[in-house]
Design a protein around this motif. Structure first.
Motif, PDB file in Angstrom:
ATOM      1  N   ASP A  28      -3.497  12.685   8.571  1.00  0.00           N
ATOM      2  CA  ASP A  28      -2.259  12.597   7.775  1.00  0.00           C
ATOM      3  C   ASP A  28      -2.343  13.388   6.465  1.00  0.00           C
ATOM      4  OD1 ASP A  28      -3.524  10.809   6.037  1.00  0.00           O
ATOM      5  OD2 ASP A  28      -2.412   9.048   6.738  1.00  0.00           O
ATOM      6  N   ASP A  84      -5.903   6.819   3.832  1.00  0.00           N
ATOM      7  CA  ASP A  84      -4.816   7.722   4.218  1.00  0.00           C
ATOM      8  C   ASP A  84      -4.411   8.627   3.064  1.00  0.00           C
ATOM      9  OD1 ASP A  84      -3.227   6.074   2.580  1.00  0.00           O
ATOM     10  OD2 ASP A  84      -2.405   4.949   4.288  1.00  0.00           O
ATOM     11  N   HIS A  86      -1.713   8.733   1.361  1.00  0.00           N
ATOM     12  CA  HIS A  86      -0.992   8.073   0.264  1.00  0.00           C
ATOM     13  C   HIS A  86      -1.961   7.543  -0.785  1.00  0.00           C
ATOM     14  CE1 HIS A  86       1.727   8.373   3.570  1.00  0.00           C
ATOM     15  NE2 HIS A  86       1.033   7.492   4.258  1.00  0.00           N
ATOM     16  N   ARG A 110       3.521   1.425   0.971  1.00  0.00           N
ATOM     17  CA  ARG A 110       3.131   2.515   1.863  1.00  0.00           C
ATOM     18  C   ARG A 110       4.038   2.558   3.094  1.00  0.00           C
ATOM     19  NH1 ARG A 110      -2.635   2.298   3.810  1.00  0.00           N
ATOM     20  NH2 ARG A 110      -2.547   0.135   3.107  1.00  0.00           N
ATOM     21  N   ASN A 111       4.705   1.444   3.360  1.00  0.00           N
ATOM     22  CA  ASN A 111       5.566   1.423   4.551  1.00  0.00           C
ATOM     23  C   ASN A 111       6.781   2.330   4.404  1.00  0.00           C
ATOM     24  OD1 ASN A 111       3.719  -0.345   5.497  1.00  0.00           O
ATOM     25  ND2 ASN A 111       4.990  -2.178   5.282  1.00  0.00           N
ATOM     26  N   VAL A 114       5.296   6.102   3.939  1.00  0.00           N
ATOM     27  CA  VAL A 114       4.920   6.870   5.138  1.00  0.00           C
ATOM     28  C   VAL A 114       6.157   7.203   5.972  1.00  0.00           C
ATOM     29  CG1 VAL A 114       4.390   4.948   6.726  1.00  0.00           C
ATOM     30  CG2 VAL A 114       3.185   7.119   6.947  1.00  0.00           C
ATOM     31  N   TYR A 318       7.041  -2.970  10.264  1.00  0.00           N
ATOM     32  CA  TYR A 318       5.900  -2.074  10.406  1.00  0.00           C
ATOM     33  C   TYR A 318       4.732  -2.772  11.082  1.00  0.00           C
ATOM     34  CZ  TYR A 318       2.024   1.034   9.279  1.00  0.00           C
ATOM     35  OH  TYR A 318       0.935   1.855   9.369  1.00  0.00           O
ATOM     36  N   LYS A 320       0.618  -1.575  12.403  1.00  0.00           N
ATOM     37  CA  LYS A 320      -0.320  -0.461  12.248  1.00  0.00           C
ATOM     38  C   LYS A 320      -0.320   0.449  13.470  1.00  0.00           C
ATOM     39  CE  LYS A 320      -3.238   1.512   9.353  1.00  0.00           C
ATOM     40  NZ  LYS A 320      -4.002   0.898   8.251  1.00  0.00           N
ATOM     41  N   MET A 322       1.926   1.962  14.481  1.00  0.00           N
ATOM     42  CA  MET A 322       2.782   3.113  14.183  1.00  0.00           C
ATOM     43  C   MET A 322       2.026   4.265  13.527  1.00  0.00           C
ATOM     44  SD  MET A 322       6.047   0.797  13.145  1.00  0.00           S
ATOM     45  CE  MET A 322       7.027   2.065  12.402  1.00  0.00           C
ATOM     46  N   GLN A 323       0.830   3.998  13.057  1.00  0.00           N
ATOM     47  CA  GLN A 323      -0.003   5.084  12.532  1.00  0.00           C
ATOM     48  C   GLN A 323      -0.350   6.084  13.645  1.00  0.00           C
ATOM     49  OE1 GLN A 323      -3.017   4.440   9.375  1.00  0.00           O
ATOM     50  NE2 GLN A 323      -4.513   4.788  10.992  1.00  0.00           N
ATOM     51  N   LYS A 326       1.534  10.043  14.342  1.00  0.00           N
ATOM     52  CA  LYS A 326       1.440  11.368  13.729  1.00  0.00           C
ATOM     53  C   LYS A 326       0.727  12.415  14.559  1.00  0.00           C
ATOM     54  CE  LYS A 326       1.444   8.934   9.496  1.00  0.00           C
ATOM     55  NZ  LYS A 326       1.376   7.754  10.366  1.00  0.00           N
TER      56      LYS A 326
HETATM   57  N1  ARG Z   1      -1.585   5.219   7.174  1.00  0.00           N
HETATM   58  C1  ARG Z   1      -0.471   4.374   7.438  1.00  0.00           C
HETATM   59  C2  ARG Z   1       0.365   4.960   8.591  1.00  0.00           C
HETATM   60  O1  ARG Z   1       0.147   6.043   8.947  1.00  0.00           O
HETATM   61  C3  ARG Z   1       0.379   4.247   6.250  1.00  0.00           C
HETATM   62  C4  ARG Z   1       1.152   2.969   6.156  1.00  0.00           C
HETATM   63  C5  ARG Z   1       0.252   1.847   5.993  1.00  0.00           C
HETATM   64  N2  ARG Z   1       0.910   0.653   5.681  1.00  0.00           N
HETATM   65  C6  ARG Z   1       0.312  -0.518   5.772  1.00  0.00           C
HETATM   66  N3  ARG Z   1       0.974  -1.534   5.479  1.00  0.00           N
HETATM   67  N4  ARG Z   1      -0.931  -0.610   6.164  1.00  0.00           N
HETATM   68  O2  ARG Z   1       1.210   4.302   9.163  1.00  0.00           O
END
Ligand code: ARG
Length: 459
Positions: A28, A84, A86, A110-111, A114, A318, A320, A322-323, A326
């Motif tokens: 990322d 990550d 962020h 971060r939600n 991202v 959200y 995880k 969903m990470q 990318k």
């Molecule tokens: N690296 C995470 C992603 O790609 C960023 C969001 C993370 N958010 C969290 N609540 N852990 O989705």
């Protein structure tokens, strides 16, 4: 020790394998530019609404510019323990400017961060796909224009069907790639809403101005539901779906190039720039780029299926999981852009072999339909009877090892006595294609009109 960004309630650090499965910084980091752009817009809004002081906002702004230049110069210290992009950017900002850095993440998570970064990245890729498709369409238009009236066989079942023009065949791909272009345009328009300000999932109690950040980042408006904002990856799925359809089109023309460049067809000659030789067979000129383009849909469709499978059944909001969005999109986008560029080069550089096309157009009884139509028009026969008579004539020619125009009038009259010598006019392929004047048909005048339509629409 515990994580510097979220370790307040933790005593111990993560297992090394936990870090390996959890960290996304390995990929990322490609969102660095978008992350900084989003943070700059966020900080400016926080200051404008009085949520943070203007001195702090200024320090953040300058610090982020330094971070950006470090990334651009390739000297940014990426750290896997910061998970990550962020948290890498924010931690570096803290090193550079100290305390004000800690105020940047106010009213943000971060939600939504991202979701924003990734949307900005995918939006750029839509633009790149649109630009790439326009170049490809122009390459097809140039081929179509050069050979608007060159005859070639049209196929169904890969069997000779009716004569068509080279220009018409090229323009078929213009239609396909123009639809692809409009799919990316549609997807771009739909994804152009800013999720920033949804915060973790519920919105925020701070008096933020989501319209301000949306506008600063080139969005049409903010997204309207905070839960949806952080859990939606439709924009990525739409990009992948449009990419898959486009790659499918690339694969179809790639396959035609493989067939057409063979010694058995010799419809086109591919340029040396897009072919390779064999280390053992000196005569070979292999269409490797076309073969690879035929194959690339495998990766892109694979990425599409992978992300659908990740998203399927995920509860709001959200997770995880969903990470995992990318890498699929990055690979598919890289593959698509490379594919579009390679196809544009190949199409621009290829040479159609007009004589081979014409010879093939005239063989295989390609004007049998014209003959049947003539029997209907001139002798007033029902089409089914005309079809049957023509079939008998084809069989007669086939037995004699000749093509339809080589039959004598006497031979024709032995099947139907009223056939006259003007029938030979419609048996020529040039006449055949010239007669297909219905809108969207293969007649050269129709083809030229469609070329002009597209040239005007692309301006
Ligand atoms: N690296 C995470 C992603 O790609 C960023 C969001 C993370 N958010 C969290 N609540 N852990 O989705």
């Amino acid at each position: 020790g515990a994580n510097a960004m979220w370790g307040g309630r933790f005593e111990a650090g993560n297992d090394a394998i936990m870090q390996a499965i959890n960290a996304s910084i390995g990929f990322d980091r490609r969102l660095a530019r978008q992350d900084i752009e989003g943070s700059r817009a966020h900080a400016a809004m926080l200051a404008a609404t009085g949520i943070i002081g203007s001195k702090d906002a200024e320090a953040i702004r300058e610090g982020l510019l330094t971070v950006l230049s470090e990334i651009e110069m390739g000297i940014f210290p990426f750290r896997v323990e910061l998970e990550d992009i962020h948290m890498n950017v924010e931690a570096r900002l803290k090193e550079l400017i100290g305390e004000p850095a800690g105020r940047l993440h106010t009213a943000r998570s971060r939600n939504d961060q991202v979701a924003l970064d990734f949307r900005l990245w995918v939006r750029d890729q839509c633009d790149a796909a649109i630009t790439g498709l326009e170049a490809l369409i122009r390459a097809f238009l140039a081929q179509a224009e050069a050979g608007a009236n060159w005859v070639m066989p049209g196929f169904t079942h890969l069997q000779t069907a009716q004569p068509v023009t080279w220009g018409h065949h090229m323009m078929a791909y213009v239609e396909m790639f123009a639809r692809d272009r409009s799919r990316f345009q549609d997807a771009r328009a739909r994804m152009n809403e800013s999720p920033l300000g949804a915060a973790a999932l519920a919105g925020t109690s701070f008096p933020i101005d989501r319209n301000m950040t949306a506008q600063a980042l080139g969005f049409d408006r903010p997204t309207a539901n905070s839960l949806d904002s952080v859990s939606d990856r439709d924009f990525a799925l739409e990009f992948l779906s449009a990419s898959s359809i486009c790659a499918m089109h690339l694969s179809r023309f790639a396959e035609e190039l493989v067939i057409w460049s063979s010694a058995q067809f010799r419809f086109v000659q591919l340029s040396d720039r897009w072919t390779t030789g064999s280390s053992i067979m000196p005569q070979k000129k292999n269409p490797d780029a076309a073969e690879l383009l035929r194959a690339k849909l495998g990766r892109i469709l694979g990425a599409t299926v992978a992300l659908f499978t990740v998203m399927k059944g995920l509860p709001l909001t959200y997770s995880k999981d969903m990470q995992e969005d990318k890498e699929q999109v990055f690979d598919a986008a890289d593959t698509l852009m490379l594919g579009l560029a390679a196809m544009t080069g190949m199409v621009s550089d290829m040479t159609a072999n007009r004589d081979s096309l014409a010879a093939a157009a005239a063989s295989g009884f390609s004007t049998a339909t014209d003959l049947a139509d003539w029997l209907v028009r001139e002798l007033g026969l029902p089409f089914r009877d005309a079809h049957h008579i023509t079939g008998s004539l084809v069989a007669m020619a086939e037995r004699a090892g000749i093509d339809l125009p080589d039959l004598t009038l006497e031979q024709m009259q032995s099947v139907h006595g009223q056939i006259s010598a003007d029938v030979f006019d419609v048996l020529g392929v040039e006449n055949s294609v010239r007669s297909r004047i219905s809108f969207g048909g293969t007649a050269p005048d129709q083809v030229r009109a469609r070329i002009n339509d597209w040239k005007a629409r692309l301006k």
